[in-house]
Design a protein around this motif. Structure first.
Motif, PDB file in Angstrom:
ATOM      1  N   VAL A 263       0.854  -1.185   0.000  1.00  0.00           N
ATOM      2  CA  VAL A 263       0.000   0.000   0.000  1.00  0.00           C
ATOM      3  C   VAL A 263       0.893   1.239   0.000  1.00  0.00           C
ATOM      4  O   VAL A 263       1.856   1.312   0.773  1.00  0.00           O
ATOM      5  CB  VAL A 263      -0.927   0.022   1.239  1.00  0.00           C
ATOM      6  N   PHE A 264       0.594   2.218  -0.853  1.00  0.00           N
ATOM      7  CA  PHE A 264       1.379   3.442  -0.922  1.00  0.00           C
ATOM      8  C   PHE A 264       0.642   4.585  -0.227  1.00  0.00           C
ATOM      9  O   PHE A 264      -0.537   4.833  -0.512  1.00  0.00           O
ATOM     10  CB  PHE A 264       1.675   3.808  -2.377  1.00  0.00           C
ATOM     11  N   ASP A 265       1.324   5.256   0.697  1.00  0.00           N
ATOM     12  CA  ASP A 265       0.744   6.361   1.460  1.00  0.00           C
ATOM     13  C   ASP A 265       1.136   7.683   0.803  1.00  0.00           C
ATOM     14  O   ASP A 265       2.217   8.226   1.050  1.00  0.00           O
ATOM     15  CB  ASP A 265       1.245   6.306   2.905  1.00  0.00           C
ATOM     16  N   ALA A 266       0.253   8.197  -0.026  1.00  0.00           N
ATOM     17  CA  ALA A 266       0.546   9.405  -0.802  1.00  0.00           C
ATOM     18  C   ALA A 266       0.557  10.669   0.060  1.00  0.00           C
ATOM     19  O   ALA A 266       0.911  11.743  -0.426  1.00  0.00           O
ATOM     20  CB  ALA A 266      -0.469   9.560  -1.937  1.00  0.00           C
ATOM     21  N   THR A 267       0.183  10.566   1.344  1.00  0.00           N
ATOM     22  CA  THR A 267       0.250  11.736   2.225  1.00  0.00           C
ATOM     23  C   THR A 267       1.681  12.009   2.670  1.00  0.00           C
ATOM     24  O   THR A 267       1.993  13.093   3.153  1.00  0.00           O
ATOM     25  CB  THR A 267      -0.628  11.549   3.474  1.00  0.00           C
ATOM     26  N   LYS A 268       2.576  11.027   2.503  1.00  0.00           N
ATOM     27  CA  LYS A 268       3.983  11.217   2.852  1.00  0.00           C
ATOM     28  C   LYS A 268       4.718  11.792   1.640  1.00  0.00           C
ATOM     29  O   LYS A 268       4.368  11.520   0.490  1.00  0.00           O
ATOM     30  CB  LYS A 268       4.621   9.880   3.252  1.00  0.00           C
ATOM     31  N   PRO A 269       5.750  12.610   1.893  1.00  0.00           N
ATOM     32  CA  PRO A 269       6.445  13.273   0.770  1.00  0.00           C
ATOM     33  C   PRO A 269       7.244  12.301  -0.093  1.00  0.00           C
ATOM     34  O   PRO A 269       7.803  11.325   0.397  1.00  0.00           O
ATOM     35  CB  PRO A 269       7.383  14.254   1.476  1.00  0.00           C
ATOM     36  N   ASP A 270       7.275  12.584  -1.389  1.00  0.00           N
ATOM     37  CA  ASP A 270       8.056  11.794  -2.332  1.00  0.00           C
ATOM     38  C   ASP A 270       9.509  12.253  -2.411  1.00  0.00           C
ATOM     39  O   ASP A 270      10.404  11.482  -2.734  1.00  0.00           O
ATOM     40  CB  ASP A 270       7.459  11.900  -3.747  1.00  0.00           C
ATOM     41  N   GLY A 271       9.742  13.539  -2.153  1.00  0.00           N
ATOM     42  CA  GLY A 271      11.082  14.087  -2.361  1.00  0.00           C
ATOM     43  C   GLY A 271      11.309  14.362  -3.841  1.00  0.00           C
ATOM     44  O   GLY A 271      10.371  14.486  -4.636  1.00  0.00           O
ATOM     45  N   THR A 272      12.550  14.444  -4.230  1.00  0.00           N
ATOM     46  CA  THR A 272      12.918  14.719  -5.616  1.00  0.00           C
ATOM     47  C   THR A 272      12.363  13.633  -6.551  1.00  0.00           C
ATOM     48  O   THR A 272      12.475  12.448  -6.234  1.00  0.00           O
ATOM     49  CB  THR A 272      14.448  14.768  -5.746  1.00  0.00           C
ATOM     50  N   PRO A 273      11.763  14.018  -7.692  1.00  0.00           N
ATOM     51  CA  PRO A 273      11.163  13.019  -8.590  1.00  0.00           C
ATOM     52  C   PRO A 273      12.156  11.979  -9.101  1.00  0.00           C
ATOM     53  O   PRO A 273      11.827  10.803  -9.232  1.00  0.00           O
ATOM     54  CB  PRO A 273      10.630  13.861  -9.756  1.00  0.00           C
ATOM     55  N   ARG A 274      13.372  12.427  -9.401  1.00  0.00           N
ATOM     56  CA  ARG A 274      14.386  11.493  -9.897  1.00  0.00           C
ATOM     57  C   ARG A 274      15.755  11.977  -9.458  1.00  0.00           C
ATOM     58  O   ARG A 274      15.992  13.183  -9.380  1.00  0.00           O
ATOM     59  CB  ARG A 274      14.335  11.401 -11.431  1.00  0.00           C
ATOM     60  N   LYS A 275      16.640  11.051  -9.169  1.00  0.00           N
ATOM     61  CA  LYS A 275      17.965  11.435  -8.709  1.00  0.00           C
ATOM     62  C   LYS A 275      18.970  10.389  -9.189  1.00  0.00           C
ATOM     63  O   LYS A 275      19.408   9.520  -8.452  1.00  0.00           O
ATOM     64  CB  LYS A 275      17.976  11.559  -7.187  1.00  0.00           C
ATOM     65  N   LEU A 276      19.316  10.497 -10.461  1.00  0.00           N
ATOM     66  CA  LEU A 276      20.262   9.567 -11.074  1.00  0.00           C
ATOM     67  C   LEU A 276      21.577  10.294 -11.328  1.00  0.00           C
ATOM     68  O   LEU A 276      21.603  11.373 -11.903  1.00  0.00           O
ATOM     69  CB  LEU A 276      19.698   9.035 -12.399  1.00  0.00           C
TER      70      LEU A 276
END
Length: 313
Positions: A263-276
């Protein structure tokens, strides 16, 4: 570096520092100086001054830092900028005062702008706004890079900076509130499995892309660069490949053999979309990562099952 040289590894009990100590020992370096935070508070200028004056190390790996995941970075913002600035200011300055031959400063991929082009090249530093949740930590690390360059420019110090991507491995932090995503997921899935919990909640949407490097690969890169790189600026250390948080969670679910729901909790922050990380500079210097992600996580999980979780962390 010669095997008889005295080498100070700051932060030797952490995942990064302990990996560097293992790598040095594997190559016959045994004149390694370490201090626990109880014995030497790197935030204290007087303690650091006394330590360097007494020990006179030839080389320094500055791997000591206050670190944590998104929530920790966003919650303890003042501590993250103050403590990291104090640690690096004291160590870098007193390395100069005591004629250390070479110092390596270890930072983090979070130094790059939030919306920087991907993959992240070294020259993208300071070209845009940072990710707000870890801005204080990132600013401290950027200051460390610039401090190394400034001491090189003014005093001729051979100080170099490396920026590892997201790391995992032995001696990682498994606290569910303060750890990074990979160790947090390992613990969540393991505990859900042994306690027959029907679902595991993953912070965020699962869409951000992240790159993961085993700490032993990171230490090998640091060992290599300490002997082959002598320039200003910084070098990215990574694998050059990324994976979504969702796919990482599915990989760990498979490794742990957990059969419940995700289950994914979308109320928590994702941070940077991508970091490669762009690792072209590192490859050009002659180093490449060796440990594949699934293989590395498998080994870490085997170690954890026989050690940490026997102690019921």
């Amino acid at each position: 570096m010669q095997q008889q040289d005295k080498i100070f590894v700051a932060g030797h009990r952490g995942m990064v520092g302990s990996a560097i100590v293992r790598r040095l020992q594997d190559d016959g370096f045994n004149n390694i100086v370490t201090r626990s935070s109880k014995d030497l508070d790197l935030r204290d200028q007087q303690q650091v001054s006394k330590f360097f004056a007494e020990e006179k190390p030839d080389y320094v790996f500055l791997a000591a830092a206050k670190v944590g995941g998104i929530i920790a970075n966003n919650t303890y913002r003042a501590q993250f900028i103050y403590e990291n600035m104090m640690i690096q200011n004291n160590v870098i300055h007193h390395a100069y005062v005591n004629n250390v031959k070479k110092l390596m400063f270890l930072g983090s991929s979070c130094i790059y702008p939030k919306m920087a082009p991907q993959p992240l090249k070294e020259d993208y530093l300071l070209t845009g706004l940072l990710e707000p949740t870890n801005e204080p930590y990132a600013i401290a690390k950027i200051a460390g890079i610039k401090m190394c360059d400034a001491y090189r420019a003014q005093y001729g110090c051979n100080y170099i900076s490396v920026m590892p991507t997201n790391l995992y491995g032995p001696n990682d932090n498994y606290d569910l509130n303060n750890s990074h995503v990979l160790p947090a997921l390992l613990r969540k899935f393991h505990e859900a499995k042994i306690n027959n919990i029907p679902e595991v909640v993953v912070w965020g949407t699962g869409t951000p892309l992240r790159e993961f490097l085993h700490a032993d690969d990171m230490a090998d890169a640091c060992f290599y660069l300490m002997q082959h790189y002598n320039e200003e600026g910084l070098v990215n250390i990574g694998v050059g490949k990324d994976i979504s948080i969702k796919d990482l969670a599915l990989m760990i679910k498979d490794i742990v053999e957990y059969e419940g729901q995700l289950v994914f909790d979308a109320t928590k922050p994702d941070g940077t979309p991508r970091k490669l990380m762009d690792v072209g500079k590192l490859h050009g210097l002659g180093w490449d990562a060796k440990i594949e992600l699934k293989e590395g996580i498998n080994e870490v999980y085997k170690q954890l099952k026989t050690s940490l979780w026997k102690q019921k962390i």
